[in-house]
Design an enzyme around this catalytic site. Sequence first.
Site, short mmCIF file in Angstrom:
data_model
loop_
_atom_site.label_atom_id
_atom_site.label_comp_id
_atom_site.label_asym_id
_atom_site.label_seq_id
_atom_site.Cartn_x
_atom_site.Cartn_y
_atom_site.Cartn_z
N GLU A 55 37.34 44.00 43.75
CA GLU A 55 38.71 42.97 42.97
C GLU A 55 37.45 42.34 42.58
O GLU A 55 38.30 41.66 41.44
CB GLU A 55 39.17 42.61 44.32
CG GLU A 55 40.63 43.49 45.49
CD GLU A 55 39.43 43.72 46.23
OE1 GLU A 55 38.46 43.70 46.54
OE2 GLU A 55 41.12 44.29 47.19
N PHE A 117 47.10 38.39 60.20
CA PHE A 117 46.23 39.58 59.65
C PHE A 117 46.27 39.52 58.86
O PHE A 117 47.21 39.49 58.14
CB PHE A 117 46.13 40.99 60.29
CG PHE A 117 45.53 42.59 59.73
CD1 PHE A 117 44.20 42.23 60.02
CD2 PHE A 117 46.04 43.17 58.90
CE1 PHE A 117 43.76 43.09 59.67
CE2 PHE A 117 45.55 43.91 58.73
CZ PHE A 117 43.90 44.11 58.78
N GLN A 118 44.94 39.46 58.14
CA GLN A 118 44.73 39.03 56.64
C GLN A 118 45.59 38.36 56.18
O GLN A 118 45.55 37.99 54.92
CB GLN A 118 44.98 40.88 56.01
CG GLN A 118 43.70 41.95 56.29
CD GLN A 118 44.23 43.03 55.00
OE1 GLN A 118 45.04 43.20 54.66
NE2 GLN A 118 42.29 43.53 55.17
N LYS A 167 54.47 38.81 51.57
CA LYS A 167 55.07 39.80 50.95
C LYS A 167 56.93 40.12 51.70
O LYS A 167 56.96 40.58 50.48
CB LYS A 167 54.83 40.81 52.22
CG LYS A 167 54.99 42.23 52.32
CD LYS A 167 54.19 43.55 53.15
CE LYS A 167 54.58 44.92 53.19
NZ LYS A 167 53.56 45.32 53.98
N MET A 480 14.41 37.14 35.90
CA MET A 480 14.54 35.50 36.01
C MET A 480 14.61 35.16 36.68
O MET A 480 13.03 33.91 36.29
CB MET A 480 16.25 35.19 35.22
CG MET A 480 16.39 34.05 35.32
SD MET A 480 16.47 33.55 33.20
CE MET A 480 14.54 33.04 32.87
C1 LIG Z 1 26.19 36.44 41.64
C2 LIG Z 1 24.72 35.84 41.49
N1 LIG Z 1 23.98 35.91 42.21
C3 LIG Z 1 22.39 34.91 41.68
C4 LIG Z 1 22.07 34.64 41.35
C5 LIG Z 1 21.05 34.08 40.30
N2 LIG Z 1 20.27 34.95 38.78
C6 LIG Z 1 20.34 34.67 37.99
S1 LIG Z 1 19.52 35.66 37.18
C7 LIG Z 1 18.94 36.36 38.14
C8 LIG Z 1 18.26 37.48 37.97
C9 LIG Z 1 19.07 38.63 36.97
O1 LIG Z 1 17.94 39.92 37.85
P1 LIG Z 1 18.28 40.79 36.79
O2 LIG Z 1 20.32 41.24 36.66
O3 LIG Z 1 18.13 42.04 36.58
O4 LIG Z 1 18.56 40.88 34.99
P2 LIG Z 1 16.56 40.17 34.56
O5 LIG Z 1 16.80 39.09 34.81
O6 LIG Z 1 15.56 41.24 35.12
O7 LIG Z 1 16.79 40.38 32.70
C10 LIG Z 1 19.44 36.01 39.54
C11 LIG Z 1 19.49 36.20 40.92
C12 LIG Z 1 23.44 34.61 39.79
N3 LIG Z 1 23.16 33.90 38.71
N4 LIG Z 1 24.60 35.70 40.23
#
Ligand SMILES: Cc1ncc(C[n+]2csc(CCOP(=O)(O)OP(=O)(O)O)c2C)c(N)n1
Lengths: 567, 168
Positions: A55, A117-118, A167, A480
């Site tokens: 979802e 439930f749910q 529902k 990142m």
């Molecule tokens: C849902 C979610 N969880 C954690 C983060 C924290 N976060 C920001 S950038 C990142 C790394 C992203 O890695 P990737 O998609 O491989 O991209 P890259 O930075 O390697 O280009 C994380 C874990 C986030 N922004 N969103």
Amino acid sequence: MNNPTMSEMSGAKALMYSLEKEGVDVVFGLPGGANLPIYDALVDAKFRHILVRHEQSAAHMADGYARIKRKAGVCLATSGPGATNLITGIATAYADSSPVIAITGQVPLNMIGKDAFQETDIIGVANPCTKYAFQPRCAPEIPEVVKKSFYIAESGRPGPVLIDIPKDVQQDVTEILFPDLIKVRGYKPIVDPDLSNVGKAVELLLSSERPIIMAGGGVILSGAFSELQAIAELIMAPVVTTFKGKGAFPENHPLAMGPIGMHGHAEANRIILEADCILAVGARFSDRSVGRFDEFGKGMNIIHLDIDPAEIGKNKSVDIAIVGDVKSALRTMVKMLSKTITKKNTENPWLRRRKELIEYFSENIKDYPRELTARKALKKLRELLPPESIVTTEVGQCQMWTSLHFDVISPGTFFSSTGLGTMGFGFPASIGAKAARPDVHVVDVAGDGSFNMTENSLAVSVLENLPVIVFLLNNDMLGMVAQWQRTFYDRRYMGVHQKSCPDYVKIAEAYGANGIKAQSMDELEKAIKNALKSEVATVIDLTIDPEEDVYPFVAPGTGLKDMITGA
Amino acid sequence: MSSKENKPKPFYIISSLVENKPGVLFRITNLFRARNFNIESITVGITEKPDLSRMTITTRIDEAILDQLVKQLRKLIDIVEVEILDVNNTVYRELALIKIKAKDFTNRNEIINFANVFRANILDIGIESVTVEVIGTPDKIDAFKNLILQYDIVEMARTGVSALQRGE
Ligand SMILES: Cc1ncc(C[n+]2csc(CCOP(=O)(O)OP(=O)(O)O)c2C)c(N)n1
């Protein structure tokens, strides 16, 4: 039955007619116990249903659809876990002011509050991340609630609205009336800007020597592209954008400076500090864009134009505030300005300074000497991709590199999860965008970590014939985070290694999509050309160096002047 | 505490008309929580129109925060009208019930005397306590409360402020 005004039918059927009346042509969803009556009514609905595999992706698809179509996108889920799975997507849409209508099933009225439930109190959960949340208590309320939901979601500063339908309310068969007019007395979005303030803004712009325009997401939401360009060319002001506003202004235009902010262009971050007057259009001075609130804007006049009165003075106090629709306010400004400005001032010290900064930073940002880098890959993508193609991103370095190295040429063809920064957003959102514009190419610039989160949407792309391109900058890292650990935590890596799992070419193939590995610029060029011809989704798995950092950047809690260039 | 924090902030009364239906108060209080708005009192009651309630908020905050508070309230779809009342041109009252420890006859008499000066009503007298009803501006109630602090307050309940603009 065509366009009934009053007839006997179930609440679920009334929902379908109401959605048809709003011009809905596609909904994204996944069924369950509490929305079975809705799914039964969907069998006879005139619009398309796209079955998702999670979802969260349904909400992102509706969001991507909405951002490109510039009208509300619709997603469906059952109660409880179905509804809570939507929440990340709804919060993402809320943070980026995107009109998403989320329709959830709920346990029957007499079970609400019994921990059935749910059962989840989704109205309570959704409150902080929706513009409004409705729960119709009887079937005849449904048409009015739907009409109000679309009105609220799409008008003013857009945003998501949730409709939670018990529902039994879906099942209830009764006389139902379809209103043509609705009134929401507590909701009065301001559209027409205050003309006297527009006049003052024009005077201020005319009297300033170093004007700059900062265009935000509001320009894209209101489609004020030609107005923005007209005003920039009249006053000959350099245009920077926020990251959300990327692509509000053609980035190959001679006045364009690109995005400012944490991972903005160095020249943009620098020039904005040298301006004496800034016209902020549909932007909210977020910490990501302007760094420290107390430092930003010192010694310059700030004109702030936004549709949301609550944004005025929230992060930054301003000299002139214009509240209203960006497009109509800009149009008025252009009219006023063109009366006074007869000759364009194309050669002045301010524009020379712009050139100087661009030239300086083209050589003074850290670059990597490898054959295949994210930067080169994105430049190649730009070269081969038709200008009207739509581009979105995941979150992380991949997103920042796109901000820096991929120029958006055709306004309004770029979007990203800029407010919430939701990993896993880009891919399903690109499928939603493709549903809105099947005639153009849609590309998701992805990181491996992000793509991994919603890659099961490959099934949707393949089965629903919505081929998109995943441009996977695969550094085998949560890049990142790794960059931050490298920079601020003395290379003490924790929780960032992906260990080559999974194999994304095989993942693509497992879903019946096209998977191509690229490890050199040659292979990359071939892969892009192949993807542009492919009839199914293509994952281009591009191997890049895990140590490639994004430069320049502005560390959190510091000001734009403290930008780190790495050079 | 720094001297800046000690400086009293201005007193504001915000009056609004809100939809009289379930869930409205939740949305409003959730906004206060999420945006970290500090309010002093909030009262909600029915009005002359059955589908509208009047909500009165009092707060002591900086003007910039007040401005944000009002704008954010105005954004809530269940809020039909919001205005900041001019305190000098507004009638406003609060009611407080205070149960005060009164060990002996002298204590009781003193408290009753104080109450008379403040035009407060004695609602109940027990062997060891007196319960007083004070109506007035929050300042007046504070003044009375400070006066009887010497006797130990057993319990106190305050309603929060109700307010209407003067004149038509
Ligand atoms: C849902 C979610 N969880 C954690 C983060 C924290 N976060 C920001 S950038 C990142 C790394 C992203 O890695 P990737 O998609 O491989 O991209 P890259 O930075 O390697 O280009 C994380 C874990 C986030 N922004 N969103």
